[in-house]
Design a protein around this motif. Structure first.
Motif, PDB file in Angstrom:
ATOM      1  N   GLU A 295      -4.712   3.889   0.436  1.00 53.68           N
ATOM      2  CA  GLU A 295      -3.491   3.259   0.927  1.00 53.68           C
ATOM      3  C   GLU A 295      -3.571   1.759   0.669  1.00 53.68           C
ATOM      4  O   GLU A 295      -4.648   1.186   0.599  1.00 53.68           O
ATOM      5  N   ASP A 296      -2.403   1.119   0.552  1.00 53.25           N
ATOM      6  CA  ASP A 296      -2.407  -0.337   0.423  1.00 53.25           C
ATOM      7  C   ASP A 296      -2.516  -0.969   1.812  1.00 53.25           C
ATOM      8  O   ASP A 296      -2.634  -0.269   2.814  1.00 53.25           O
ATOM      9  N   GLU A 297      -2.462  -2.278   1.884  1.00 52.44           N
ATOM     10  CA  GLU A 297      -2.644  -3.002   3.146  1.00 52.44           C
ATOM     11  C   GLU A 297      -1.636  -2.587   4.221  1.00 52.44           C
ATOM     12  O   GLU A 297      -1.907  -2.654   5.409  1.00 52.44           O
ATOM     13  N   ASP A 298      -0.442  -2.160   3.791  1.00 48.47           N
ATOM     14  CA  ASP A 298       0.619  -1.787   4.732  1.00 48.47           C
ATOM     15  C   ASP A 298       0.605  -0.300   5.081  1.00 48.47           C
ATOM     16  O   ASP A 298       1.513   0.181   5.750  1.00 48.47           O
ATOM     17  N   GLY A 299      -0.408   0.434   4.609  1.00 51.96           N
ATOM     18  CA  GLY A 299      -0.486   1.860   4.893  1.00 51.96           C
ATOM     19  C   GLY A 299       0.333   2.718   3.956  1.00 51.96           C
ATOM     20  O   GLY A 299       0.424   3.927   4.127  1.00 51.96           O
ATOM     21  N   GLY A 300       0.934   2.120   2.932  1.00 52.08           N
ATOM     22  CA  GLY A 300       1.714   2.868   1.943  1.00 52.08           C
ATOM     23  C   GLY A 300       0.858   3.252   0.746  1.00 52.08           C
ATOM     24  O   GLY A 300      -0.328   2.940   0.686  1.00 52.08           O
TER      25      GLY A 300
END
Length: 92
Positions: free
Chosen positions: A61-66
């Motif tokens: 996941e990326d930093e934003d949880g996406g």
């Protein structure tokens, strides 16, 4: 017999990343024709020979949880969230 679903992915730069079927299946089931069909589908050159093997991969996941555009990575067995695949890691 049901045809295997084989997928191929590229890196962000468009280079071959991997070609695989989900699960740890008999590698002999991943024929050169099936692998090349998946590669051709995304516009990559065919293989002359192939030695598929059991692998593991996971999505980060990326930093934003996406999910980023290219989230998948091959990883060691036991990696949290990893899934079993059988195929070829072009980055190895």
């Amino acid at each position: 017999m049901k045809k295997l679903h084989v997928e191929a992915l590229t890196t962000e730069d468009g280079d071959p990343w991997g070609v695989y079927a989900y699960g740890h299946i008999d590698p002999a089931l991943l024929t050169l024709d099936l692998l090349n069909e998946a590669l051709d589908y995304i516009g990559l050159d065919p293989l002359d020979r192939a030695e598929p093997k059991h692998l593991w991969m996971h999505a980060e996941e990326d930093e934003d949880g996406g999910m980023p555009d290219y989230p998948w990575h091959f990883c060691p067995a036991g990696t949290r969230g990893a899934i079993a695949v059988t195929g070829i890691d072009f980055q190895a």
